[in-house]
Design a protein around this motif. Structure first.
Motif, short mmCIF file in Angstrom:
data_model
loop_
_atom_site.label_atom_id
_atom_site.label_comp_id
_atom_site.label_asym_id
_atom_site.label_seq_id
_atom_site.Cartn_x
_atom_site.Cartn_y
_atom_site.Cartn_z
N THR A 132 21.07 13.02 -12.60
CA THR A 132 20.68 13.11 -11.19
C THR A 132 19.37 13.87 -11.04
N SER A 133 18.53 13.37 -10.17
CA SER A 133 17.29 14.04 -9.79
C SER A 133 17.25 14.15 -8.28
N LEU A 134 16.83 15.32 -7.79
CA LEU A 134 16.75 15.57 -6.35
C LEU A 134 15.34 15.26 -5.86
N VAL A 135 15.25 14.63 -4.71
CA VAL A 135 13.97 14.16 -4.18
C VAL A 135 13.79 14.66 -2.75
N LEU B 7 9.80 6.64 7.04
CA LEU B 7 9.04 7.88 6.90
C LEU B 7 7.56 7.57 7.09
N TYR B 8 6.90 8.36 7.93
CA TYR B 8 5.51 8.10 8.25
C TYR B 8 4.63 9.27 7.79
N ASN B 9 3.41 8.92 7.40
CA ASN B 9 2.40 9.91 7.00
C ASN B 9 2.93 10.85 5.92
N VAL B 10 3.52 10.28 4.89
CA VAL B 10 4.06 11.08 3.80
C VAL B 10 2.90 11.71 3.03
N GLN B 11 2.94 13.05 2.90
CA GLN B 11 1.88 13.78 2.21
C GLN B 11 2.22 14.08 0.76
N GLY B 12 3.49 14.16 0.44
CA GLY B 12 3.86 14.47 -0.93
C GLY B 12 5.34 14.22 -1.17
N ILE B 13 5.69 14.12 -2.46
CA ILE B 13 7.08 13.95 -2.89
C ILE B 13 7.34 14.99 -3.97
N HIS B 14 8.39 15.77 -3.78
CA HIS B 14 8.76 16.79 -4.76
C HIS B 14 10.11 16.42 -5.37
N THR B 15 10.19 16.46 -6.70
CA THR B 15 11.43 16.16 -7.40
C THR B 15 11.86 17.39 -8.18
N SER B 16 13.17 17.53 -8.36
CA SER B 16 13.72 18.69 -9.04
C SER B 16 14.97 18.26 -9.79
N PRO B 17 15.25 18.87 -10.94
CA PRO B 17 16.47 18.51 -11.68
C PRO B 17 17.70 19.12 -11.06
N PHE C 64 0.84 -1.19 0.00
CA PHE C 64 0.00 0.00 0.00
C PHE C 64 0.88 1.25 0.00
N ILE C 65 0.42 2.27 -0.72
CA ILE C 65 1.18 3.49 -0.86
C ILE C 65 0.33 4.67 -0.38
N SER C 66 1.01 5.76 -0.06
CA SER C 66 0.31 6.98 0.35
C SER C 66 0.38 8.06 -0.71
N THR C 67 1.45 8.11 -1.50
CA THR C 67 1.56 9.06 -2.60
C THR C 67 2.67 8.60 -3.51
N MET C 68 2.80 9.24 -4.67
CA MET C 68 3.87 8.89 -5.60
C MET C 68 4.19 10.10 -6.48
N ALA C 69 5.36 10.05 -7.12
CA ALA C 69 5.82 11.12 -7.99
C ALA C 69 6.81 10.54 -8.98
N THR C 70 7.15 11.32 -9.99
CA THR C 70 8.11 10.89 -11.00
C THR C 70 9.35 11.77 -10.94
N THR C 71 10.49 11.21 -11.31
CA THR C 71 11.73 11.95 -11.31
C THR C 71 11.76 12.95 -12.47
N VAL C 72 12.53 14.01 -12.29
CA VAL C 72 12.66 15.06 -13.29
C VAL C 72 14.14 15.37 -13.44
N THR C 73 14.60 15.47 -14.69
CA THR C 73 15.98 15.83 -14.96
C THR C 73 16.02 17.08 -15.83
N GLU C 74 17.23 17.61 -16.01
CA GLU C 74 17.37 18.92 -16.63
C GLU C 74 16.91 18.93 -18.09
N LYS C 75 17.28 17.92 -18.87
CA LYS C 75 16.93 17.86 -20.29
C LYS C 75 15.92 16.78 -20.62
#
Length: 983
Positions: free
Chosen positions: A922-925, A906-916, A833-844
């Protein structure tokens, strides 16, 4: 046939294992790398109850419980967590009451559903008792001596053994006059259960310690309403505040037959809308604090004749009564600019105790203190000493140590920023370039300079570089120089001596993270170590409530790429009191306000929708469009209005109304010098049948590297890249037309063009329910739902393609959109079971995508997007094998090495933010919720940087050897050619 099917399935599995070995589905971490590229910060949320630990750790720890369903123990010397227990999500885990006395620590949760006794030293549960719970959600807990715990729920009162949790007795409560039982109080050998019947009466049930009902009485109280506040004091007096006539109603629980009314005006107090009551603990006298404002309190004494004003406390924002050696003292906190004043009064004489007077350095970004918890003790020289914890308006918790010298301010030992447990918006901002790089920008930034001026700039730049180089070499020879800072200022800012300057690194891996919280606080946090660089607090800032979610919008109007123009961000929310728009614009690097006052700007209209301009102004600033209820457009800042006048024909908005089920699209039109939004399309999603729960668009300015996908036959399948496409998710019910019949849940997903209102695609999942999380990127959509028929969590993926012919290779237009796209879809089983999800982002956008799942178990799972490919074949062919498509298996693989947060749960994760980052690999999470966790991921491994164990010596030796061999062979070849010529 069975043997053939089994052999084919075995072949698929072997082929899948072979392909998975080529995919970077796991990224193991060496032990010495822990903490180098990641950090983890644990929080508890807004603290509701706080006690000094009275067990064997007396005075060394503080026990706290919070509204985020957390029970924790905090070290008093550094503020770290000794232990933390995160209880269940939802109403089951809500902490109704926390009881601490001596070695006893008991919590009542879930409306009286669970009673748990904890070991205050280790945080382990000694025992747990499950009760029926209360339908009204009201429950209470008291200690009756050493051998009895009394628990009240709506239907009954239970007596429990504190040592084992064994139930000794239970008493059913009378259910009449729609009574709701709210309070439980003990006095002598009796228990008093207080119930309320709105507009009618107060019910008082007396129970003895053996579980026998002694009496049931009713006291008329026709003034009771939902807004009435009631509390029970230690002296056995029920006090209620009526906001209708600003009066206090008191009733003695032992023998009172009628309520005594006392007006606030008689007490000399000014009524207000912020009135609240705070009970005085550990005092036998019936005392209570009445708060009339953030900075005005009063200590009231309750008697049989009514209420008396014991002490008026003007300008006081927090107070507590503390006893030591049969001596009671009143501690008060007064906030003045830049500091707090703590005064202590003797409760018997009312005189001030000058030896305990203390001033405390206090910054304005914490708001007003709301609560103080004091620990009194005697020093070796028999003088009184104290340490106390302060809970502030911004949810922060601070520990203050009394100064040893008279007249010197108290020392803030540490501070916990619990507002970071309520993050709603995140942006990662690139750090500015260094001073030398800025000079390069200045040198080539102007096209009006002549050759001589440019030559002088270049000469000055090189002289400055030489000077910087010499200074760095001298520092290396002299060793590291330690800079001395004021310890108190350092404690307030949270910075260290060895912190680096806020300048961009070589690969742009270090960022400044801007966090906007639901507590009304904005933070600037370093991505290298999680330290707070700056902070702002806005008590009147409140989030929007859209689609049953709280949102505070954060816009990046200008980045650090446009030197010498400073970067600029803006927070958009609403005012707590009026509901009008609230803006705060600031420089994300320094935190300094820009275009708005330091306290924020309150608009004179409400905000129904926001958007950003598609074009930049002359200073590379992107304006924000604000739409009011009259469909009028406002531009912030006002200097960007000229951009709107040029581009209003391409500005579109849409509004999804959860209450009505309508989605309306608007376009911008000029009207008498103003700009209005004109309704151009409407979609009715039938509110009676379904409710809008999610509206998800693509990431703005998303980088897409490839416009097509190369197939095994060397043809290209072009992607449907519509930047205006949004995903609308609805949940509802349907009636099954069959012999069984029945009402079942259903989920509908719509792909909608937000400019034209065109319905691109629609699908429905029957017998499925949420919560649903959607990831929308490029030409694909991934979402999860719970399959009620199969009783499992499933992941679904949609991919949209134009076909093998591309309609427009330069730009996409919703008005000349291609034909209906080809939609490929597939579902997979998610074993966890999951609480949220996101995708990685890179510069190009060149690097392969990864989907990062926040698991309920506490992990962050990173899986390649290739595993969620709708084109995964059941039977692999030569073309699919050449294309590299993985054979289809229903269940997604979960590899323990793909958990990117290793053992940092990690408990009660509300969101995941990714950035190039500056590196394409490399992607920052950043994961936010109850905790903050930052790390880096390389979905396609680090292909653009040499490894740390790269053998430079060997490569250098090989190159040098090849150079020597080349020179030698060249000379030998020349000699041989010369000798041949002489022959």
């Amino acid at each position: 046939m069975k043997k053939f099917g089994r052999s084919m399935m075995t072949g698929n599995i072997l082929l899948l294992l072979g392909v998975l070995q080529t995919l970077p589905i796991s990224q193991a971490l060496y032990e010495d790398q822990i903490g180098k590229f990641d950090w983890h910060q644990q929080y508890v949320g807004k603290i509701t109850d706080m006690f000094w630990d009275q067990s064997f750790n007396a005075g060394k720890r503080v026990l706290v419980s919070s509204e985020r369903h957390v029970l924790a123990s905090v070290h008093s010397h550094n503020g770290s967590l000794a232990w933390r227990k995160v209880l269940e999500d939802g109403p089951r885990g809500r902490i109704d009451k926390t009881l601490h006395s001596g070695n006893l620590l008991v919590t009542l949760t879930g409306g009286g559903r669970f009673v748990r006794k904890w070991n205050a030293g280790s945080g382990l549960a000694d025992w747990e008792v499950s009760l029926p719970g209360s339908k009204s959600g009201r429950a209470d807990l008291v200690q009756c001596g050493r051998d009895l715990l009394a628990v009240m729920i709506q239907d009954a009162v239970y007596g429990l053994d504190p040592r084992s949790g064994r139930q000794k007795w239970s008493v059913a409560l009378p259910q009449s006059y729609q009574v709701v039982y709210t309070h439980l109080f003990t006095s002598g050998t009796n228990l008093f259960v207080i119930g309320q019947s709105l507009g009618q009466q107060v019910t008082r049930v007396t129970v003895d310690m053996e579980g026998v009902v002694r009496s049931t009485e009713s006291v008329k109280a026709p003034w009771l309403s939902e807004s009435t506040q009631c509390e029970v004091t230690n002296g056995g007096v029920l006090i209620c505040y009526r906001s209708e006539d600003q009066s206090l109603q008191t009733l003695t629980l032992t023998d009172g037959q009628v309520f005594k009314s006392t007006s606030l005006q008689i007490l000399g107090l000014e009524p207000s809308e912020e009135i609240s009551m705070e009970t005085v603990r550990k005092m036998e006298e019936p005392l209570i604090f009445l708060r009339t404002a953030k900075n005005h309190m009063a200590l009231l004494e309750l008697t049989k004749d009514g209420v008396k004003l014991k002490k008026d406390l003007p300008s006081i924002c927090a107070a507590q009564v503390v006893s030591l050696d049969d001596k009671s003292m009143l501690f008060t906190l007064e906030r003045i600019p830049g500091e707090l004043k703590m005064k202590v009064y003797d409760m018997e004489t009312g005189s001030e105790m000058a030896d305990l007077y203390q001033t405390i350095t206090y910054l304005p970004q914490h708001g007003y203190p709301q609560r103080i918890e004091v620990l009194m003790f005697k020093k070796r020289d028999l003088r009184l000493g104290c340490r106390f914890a302060i809970l502030s308006e911004d949810y922060s918790m601070q520990m203050v140590l009394k100064a040893e010298r008279d007249g010197s301010p108290g020392k803030i030992a540490w501070r916990r920023e619990e507002a970071l447990a309520y993050v709603l918006s995140v942006e990662m901002i690139d750090l500015p370039v260094s001073e030398n790089q800025a000079k390069y920008e200045d040198e080539f930034g102007s096209h009006k300079d002549d050759i001589a001026t440019m030559f002088m700039k270049r000469f000055k730049t090189q002289i400055s570089q030489l000077k910087t180089y010499i200074q760095q070499q001298l520092q290396k020879l002299q060793g590291h120089r330690h800079h001395h800072h004021d310890t108190e200022a350092m404690a307030e800012s949270g910075s260290d001596d060895d912190d680096e300057d806020l300048t961009r690194d070589e690969f742009n891996l270090n960022k400044l993270i801007v966090l906007v919280t639901g507590a009304g606080k904005v933070f600037g946090v370093r991505s290298t170590n999680g330290h707070i660089e700056w902070e702002h607090f806005f008590p009147e800032l409140a989030p929007f409530d859209g689609n049953n979610q709280q949102k505070l919008l954060l816009f990046v109007q200008r980045t650090t790429a446009h030197f010498p123009n400073p970067p600029q961000c803006t927070v958009v929310g609403k005012h707590k009191g009026t509901g009008n728009g609230f803006l705060f614009s600031f420089n994300p690097i320094s935190g300094e306000p820009v275009d708005t006052p330091p306290t924020g700007q309150v608009l004179n209209y409400r905000i129904t929708q926001t958007s950003m301009l598609g074009e930049l102004d002359d200073h590379f600033l992107r304006g924000i469009l604000l739409m009011d209820p009259d469909n009028q457009i406002h531009v912030f800042p006002g200097k960007c209005l000229s951009v709107l006048k040029k581009t209003f024909g391409s500005q579109y908005m849409f509004v999804a109304d959860r209450e009505t089920g309508f989605i309306k699209g608007y376009r911008t039109v000029p009207n008498q010098g103003k700009f209005l939004m004109e309704n151009v399309w409407t979609v009715n999603l039938q509110k009676k049948q379904q409710t809008i729960t999610q509206v998800v668009g693509k990431r703005p300015l998303e980088q897409v590297h490839s416009q097509g996908r190369v197939l095994g036959d060397r043809s290209v399948l072009y992607r449907y890249l519509n930047p205006n496409l949004v995903v609308v998710v609805t949940e509802g019910e349907f009636i099954e037309q069959s012999q069984r019949g029945g009402v079942f849940n259903t989920i509908n997903l719509y792909l909608l063009d937000s400019v034209t209102g065109h319905m691109v695609f629609h699908c429905s999942h029957k017998r499925a329910k949420g919560p649903i999380t959607v990831v929308h990127s490029e030409n694909w959509v991934v979402y999860n739902y719970f399959n009620q028929k199969s009783r499992r969590l499933e992941m679904a993926v949609l991919e949209l393609y134009e076909g093998k012919e591309q309609s427009n290779s330069t730009a996409f237009s919703s008005f000349s959109s291609p034909r209906q796209p080809l939609v490929l879809r597939q579902s997979y089983i998610m074993p966890l079971f999951i609480s949220t999800m996101a995708t990685t982002v890179t510069e190009k956008g060149i690097t392969s995508k990864q989907i990062i799942f926040a698991l309920k178990l506490g992990g962050l799972l990173a899986l390649p997007k290739a595993l969620l490919d709708p084109r995964r074949p059941l039977v692999p062919t030569q073309e699919t094998m050449e294309e590299g498509t993985i054979p289809y298996i229903p269940e997604l693989p979960v590899n323990a090495e793909a958990i990117i947060n290793y053992n940092q749960s990690l408990y009660n994760v509300q969101g995941i933010h990714t950035s190039p980052a500056g590196l394409e690999s490399t992607s920052l999470v950043l994961s936010y919720g109850l905790d903050l966790y930052f790390t880096r991921v390389q979905p396609s491994k680090m292909f653009d940087v040499l490894k740390e164990d790269f053998d430079y010596f060997f490569i250098s030796a090989v190159l040098l050897g090849m150079f020597v061999v080349t020179i030698a062979t060249q000379k030998l070849s020349a000699r041989r050619a010369l000798s041949r010529a002489w022959k």
